[in-house]
Enzyme design. Structure first.
Site, mmCIF file in Angstrom:
data_model
loop_
_atom_site.group_PDB
_atom_site.id
_atom_site.type_symbol
_atom_site.label_atom_id
_atom_site.label_comp_id
_atom_site.label_asym_id
_atom_site.label_seq_id
_atom_site.Cartn_x
_atom_site.Cartn_y
_atom_site.Cartn_z
ATOM 1 N N GLU A 215 0.845 -1.204 0.000
ATOM 2 C CA GLU A 215 0.000 0.000 0.000
ATOM 3 C C GLU A 215 0.880 1.254 0.000
ATOM 4 O OE1 GLU A 215 -3.221 -0.184 2.873
ATOM 5 O OE2 GLU A 215 -4.042 -1.971 1.905
ATOM 6 N N GLU A 349 -4.940 -8.814 -0.254
ATOM 7 C CA GLU A 349 -5.678 -8.466 0.971
ATOM 8 C C GLU A 349 -7.150 -8.373 0.608
ATOM 9 O OE1 GLU A 349 -4.334 -5.371 3.653
ATOM 10 O OE2 GLU A 349 -2.236 -5.780 3.140
HETATM 11 O O1 AHR Z 1 -4.880 -6.013 7.090
HETATM 12 C C1 AHR Z 1 -4.753 -4.857 7.841
HETATM 13 C C2 AHR Z 1 -4.125 -3.704 7.061
HETATM 14 O O2 AHR Z 1 -4.959 -3.334 6.007
HETATM 15 C C3 AHR Z 1 -2.809 -3.985 6.399
HETATM 16 O O3 AHR Z 1 -1.737 -3.851 7.237
HETATM 17 C C4 AHR Z 1 -2.758 -2.934 5.326
HETATM 18 O O4 AHR Z 1 -2.004 -3.334 4.216
HETATM 19 C C5 AHR Z 1 -4.215 -2.703 4.995
HETATM 20 O O5 AHR Z 1 -4.513 -1.366 4.978
#
Ligand code: AHR
Length: 544
Positions: A215, A349
């Site tokens: 990110e 994610e």
């Molecule tokens: O999964 C929790 C967080 O969500 C992670 O650290 C980040 O990459 C995302 O914003």
């Protein structure tokens, strides 16, 4: 003037009944009687046609990957308890969690983050004297680095999985990342390889996947796509994997930071990276582009993970189906620059992100996991399978104790979540060949929300067995499904189904099997397989 109660209060055993309570009791009794006497909701009829002679891409097993960040109790307590713990463990890694994860054949684990990765300095997590730092992203708690590279690799060995490491592009340098890879993969004749051997591992480790930053548009350093691109090219060039077994076959795949949703900001990100990739030279390359997309209706007023009703159930599931549109949006850009689909879209994610449980540390992202999450997981896995030509890897967030977890622990106790059971039921789809299905999904309406009622995917495994996954989203009506196997007959069909009494049913330490798979029977006649899907259920059957 005080209003007079319209109902005379009666005495029930030792409790004096308030008029309003009596009124509520009468209404509830009436509703219960009406429900008991009302005819059961008619089952929806769904015909599904499967032509197993027409096959599609492989449903890569890496679509069933996990994500484990140094966040809350995701690692410490969830995986690592330490060698001196009374909780049964092997070299500090808890045995119950290992056994549960082995059973779902976790193909890869993404580690150490997340946002944590862009502040992670690997040297603090090797050797005898570990640095004690803080974890500013997640509650500001002490991070004693007792779980580092060797412990992670040991954990992967114990569960039989592969490493997906995220290197630090936020606060680290290409040199630090390059040396981490050298430490893990170089021959023990080199200085770093010798240090690894001195720390207990002579053979090079296998690093299957490498995420270049996390990110980077937000917690990873708030970079523009152009700035990230220039950094990523440097990492791609210099972060080398020296493991002799990974030079020709099994080469390490590099995954660049990709978009975080849909809309112009995110399509611009994908466009920038993919346009550059199309013109890449020998000196840099990527094999994957990441996509992060959580199921959240409102980031400022997140839904509860338990104690909700049908309205919240349908709203969350409607939102999760956005995954398909978001993948289409980015896949279309990738197709323009990479028509041969060399670069995978890696959804590293995904999952439901709810409000933290009351009394939990909000920085620990603790939430319950209900039947709704099981349905949500199945819908997303189905979307990934339908995009298997481009989406070849995905990681649910997160594996243990954090967000949409497979497993919840509390000290020595452990419980498997409804999402875990879906991952287990879907194991036969790992590396199976996608088989197209045609059906009219019908609709399920709740308030002003309309969703497809039924979802289905099919695949053939290496032994030629046909597997069908069926989800009935409708929480009120069963679905009578008739599967027609075009051009083939069947002898038997059997499987498992996952449902419960309420959409927010959860498994707890006291009642761990409230949401657990049960056998489901199907009738087979020639080329027809008939079965009834319970309301709000996920089923997987094999047809032989
Ligand atoms: O999964 C929790 C967080 O969500 C992670 O650290 C980040 O990459 C995302 O914003």
């Amino acid at each position: 003037m005080t209003s007079r109660p319209s109902i005379t209060c009666l005495r029930f055993t030792r409790v004096r009944c308030a008029p309003a309570r009596l009124a509520r009791f009468v209404v509830a009794l009436g509703l219960a009687l009406a429900a008991a006497l009302a005819p059961a909701p008619a089952a929806a009829q769904v015909e599904i046609v499967i032509d197993a002679s027409k096959t599609g891409p492989k449903i890569d097993r890496h679509l069933f990957g996990q994500f484990a960040e140094h966040l809350g109790k995701g690692i410490y307590e969830g995986v690592w308890v330490g060698t001196g713990s009374p909780i049964p463990n092997t070299r500090g890694i808890r045995n119950d969690v290992v056994a549960a994860l082995k059973a779902i054949k976790v193909p890869n684990v993404r580690w150490p983050g997340g946002c944590f990765a862009d502040e992670y300095h690997w040297r603090k997590g090797i050797g005898r004297a570990r640095s004690v730092t803080l974890n500013p992203n997640w509650g500001g708690v002490i991070e004693d680095n007792t779980f580092g590279t060797h412990e992670f690799m040991d954990f992967l060995g114990q569960i039989g999985s592969e490493a997906f490491l995220s290197v630090n592009l936020g606060t680290g340098t290409p040199q630090e990342a390059a040396e981490w890879l050298e430490y893990m993969t170089a021959s023990p004749e080199t200085t770093l390889g010798r240090e690894r051997a001195a720390n207990g591992r002579t053979e090079p480790y296998k690093v299957a996947f490498l995420g270049i930053g996390n990110e980077s548009w937000d917690c990873g350093g708030n970079m523009s796509p152009e700035y990230y691109l220039s950094q990523m090219k440097i990492y791609s060039r210099f972060v080398r994997n020296f493991n002799p077994a990974q030079q020709d076959a099994q080469q390490m795949l590099r995954i660049a930071v990709g978009p975080g949703g849909s809309g112009p900001r995110w399509t611009a990100w994908t466009e920038t990276i993919m346009k550059a990739w199309q013109r890449h030279t020998w000196s840099w390359d990527i094999e994957g582009l990441s996509l992060h997309n959580y199921t959240v209706v409102d980031w400022n007023a997140k839904h509860k993970s338990v104690g909700f009703g049908e309205a919240e159930y349908s709203q969350i599931l409607k939102t999760t189906l956005e995954m398909d549109r978001i993948i289409n949006e980015h896949a279309a850009i990738m197709d323009r620059y990479d028509p041969d689909k060399k670069v995978a879209l890696v959804v590293d994610e995904w999952g439901a992100w709810y409000a933290p449980l009351p009394a939990s540390n909000p920085g620990f992202l603790v939430q319950q996991n209900s039947l709704r999450d099981a349905v949500l997981a199945a819908l997303n896995l189905n979307i990934f399978a339908r995009h298997a030509d481009r989406v070849r890897m995905a990681n649910i967030a997160q594996m243990v104790n954090v967000l949409q977890a497979m497993i919840i622990t509390d000290k020595e106790k452990m419980v498997l979540t409804p999402t875990y059971h879906v991952f287990k039921m879907y194991v036969p789809f790992q590396d199976a060949t996608f088989v197209p299905v045609t059906f009219d999904a019908g609709t399920y309406t709740s308030g002003n929300m309309t969703l497809p009622r039924v979802d289905a995917i099919a695949a053939k495994d290496a032994a030629g067995t046909l597997w069908i996954a069926l989800t009935n989203v409708d929480p009120n009506r069963p679905a009578d499904v008739a599967v027609r196997l075009a051009g083939a007959g069947a002898v038997s069909a059997a499987g498992e189904t996952l449902t419960a009494a309420a959409v927010d049913a959860v498994n707890t330490f006291e009642a761990p099997r409230t949401v657990a798979p049960k056998p489901i029977s199907a009738k087979v006649q020639g080329d027809r397989v008939a079965l009834t899907l319970a309301p709000k259920s996920v089923s997987v059957i094999s047809v032989r």
